[in-house]
Design an enzyme around this catalytic site. Structure first.
Site, PDB file in Angstrom:
ATOM      1  NE  ARG A 164      -6.019 -10.199   5.963  1.00 49.32           N
ATOM      2  CZ  ARG A 164      -7.083  -9.555   5.478  1.00 49.32           C
ATOM      3  NH1 ARG A 164      -7.062  -8.257   5.372  1.00 49.32           N
ATOM      4  NH2 ARG A 164      -8.178 -10.197   5.133  1.00 49.32           N
ATOM      5  CG  HIS A 214      -9.733  -2.845   2.183  1.00 49.51           C
ATOM      6  ND1 HIS A 214      -9.934  -3.284   3.474  1.00 49.51           N
ATOM      7  CD2 HIS A 214      -8.435  -3.129   1.892  1.00 49.51           C
ATOM      8  CE1 HIS A 214      -8.798  -3.795   3.939  1.00 49.51           C
ATOM      9  NE2 HIS A 214      -7.871  -3.713   2.994  1.00 49.51           N
ATOM     10  CE1 TYR A 254      -1.953  -6.419   4.395  1.00 47.85           C
ATOM     11  CE2 TYR A 254      -2.824  -6.307   2.155  1.00 47.85           C
ATOM     12  CZ  TYR A 254      -2.983  -6.130   3.517  1.00 47.85           C
ATOM     13  OH  TYR A 254      -4.175  -5.653   4.002  1.00 47.85           O
ATOM     14  CG  HIS A 297      -7.735  -7.952   1.145  1.00 47.14           C
ATOM     15  ND1 HIS A 297      -6.519  -8.444   1.561  1.00 47.14           N
ATOM     16  CD2 HIS A 297      -7.796  -6.685   1.623  1.00 47.14           C
ATOM     17  CE1 HIS A 297      -5.889  -7.534   2.271  1.00 47.14           C
ATOM     18  NE2 HIS A 297      -6.628  -6.447   2.312  1.00 47.14           N
ATOM     19  CE1 TYR A 306      -4.304  -1.438   0.847  1.00 51.46           C
ATOM     20  CE2 TYR A 306      -3.001  -2.917   2.203  1.00 51.46           C
ATOM     21  CZ  TYR A 306      -4.191  -2.604   1.576  1.00 51.46           C
ATOM     22  OH  TYR A 306      -5.260  -3.454   1.680  1.00 51.46           O
TER      23      TYR A 306
HETATM   24 FE   FE2 Z   1      -5.905  -4.608   3.136  1.00 49.14          FE
END
Ligand code: FE2
Length: 233
Positions: free
Chosen positions: A152, A157, A142, A155, A103
Site C-alpha cells: 500500500r 484513513h 506496508y 496513507h 498497525y
Molecule cells: Fe491502511
C-alpha cells in the site's frame, strides 16, 4: 418529508466491486441494492459526541510518555461543500500505520516494529470555517497480501461525520509523488485520474514549521464535481 443528497459526484467514487482489489470480490453485493429513502429520523440522528473531542486528540505524537519514531508531519485542510464553503463542526477521525508501516491490530503481522509511543488514531472537529489540523508521523508503506509483492502507498484513513448516522464518509489521504500509486488496486479503484488526484495531499511549504515538521494540505470536498472519492462499502 424526505430529503435527497445530490448524486452528481457518485462517479468519482470507487465501484463496490473492483476485481483487482480482491477483498471487494467477496464483499460487494451481488444483487441490486434496495434504496431506502432517508427520512427525518435518519438525517437527524443518532448523533455523535462532537463535544467530547479534546484539544490534544488531534496530536498523535503526544499520546504516550515518549515521542513516536518517524517523520513528524502536520496534516491540515478544510472540509468543504460543493461550492467551496467550509463545513463547520465536522467530526474528523483518522487512523494510520506507524512510521514502519505497522498497525496495532491482531491481524497485522507485518514483521515491522510496533512503536510503544504511537497508537495511530486521532480526532478533531473542524472550526467555524471548516478548518482542521492534525499532528502525526508520516506512515510507512506496508505489504497487504492482495497479490504478489502488493504494497500500500503511505496513507492516512479519514472518517468524516456530519450530525447523523448516515452522514459518515470514509476516504484515504495519500502523499504526493508516491511510487506505489501505479501498482495499488485500492488507489486505482477510483478510475477517474482527476478524482484520484483529489485523494493526494499537497506538500505545503508555507505552513511547514521550520526545524520541526513538514506540512501537507488535504482539503476534503463532500460532494459535487470536485468531491473527494469516498469508500462505498
Ligand atoms: Fe491502511
Amino acid at each position: 418529508m424526505t430529503f435527497a443528497y445530490p448524486t452528481e459526484s457518485n462517479k468519482a467514487h470507487p465501484a463496490r466491486l473492483s476485481p483487482d482489489y480482491k477483498g471487494t470480490v467477496k464483499r460487494a453485493p451481488s444483487k441490486p441494492l434496495i434504496i431506502m429513502r432517508h427520512t427525518l429520523s435518519e438525517l437527524t440522528g443518532p448523533v455523535y459526541g462532537h463535544e467530547t473531542v479534546r484539544a490534544g486528540d488531534s496530536d498523535l505524537t503526544t499520546q504516550h510518555k515518549g515521542e513516536p519514531i518517524g517523520e513528524r508531519i502536520i496534516v491540515h485542510g478544510h472540509v468543504l461543500d460543493e461550492d467551496g464553503r467550509g463545513v463547520p463542526n465536522t467530526l474528523l477521525e483518522i487512523w494510520q500505520a506507524n512510521a514502519c508501516g505497522r498497525y496495532i491490530h491482531v491481524r497485522d503481522q507485518h514483521p515491522a516494529p510496533l512503536d510503544p509511543n504511537f497508537t495511530g488514531a486521532g480526532r478533531a472537529e473542524s472550526d467555524g470555517e471548516g478548518y482542521y489540523r492534525f499532528v502525526t508521523v508520516k506512515p510507512g508503506a506496508y505489504p497487504w497480501g492482495n497479490h504478489h509483492n502488493a504494497w500500500r502507498p503511505a496513507h492516512i484513513h479519514f472518517s468524516v461525520f456530519g450530525y447523523s448516522f448516515v452522514s459518515r464518509l470514509v476516504t484515504q489521504m495519500y502523499f504526493p509523488g508516491d511510487p506505489l500509486f501505479a501498482f495499488d488496486p485500492i488507489f486505482n479503484s477510483v478510475t477517474d485520474a482527476k478524482a484520484r488526484e483529489r485523494m493526494v495531499s499537497a506538500f505545503d511549504l508555507e505552513n511547514t514549521k521550520p526545524e520541526w515538521a513538514l506540512c501537507y494540505r488535504f482539503d476534503i470536498v463532500l460532494r459535487g464535481r470536485n468531491a473527494t472519492p469516498m469508500e462505498t462499502k
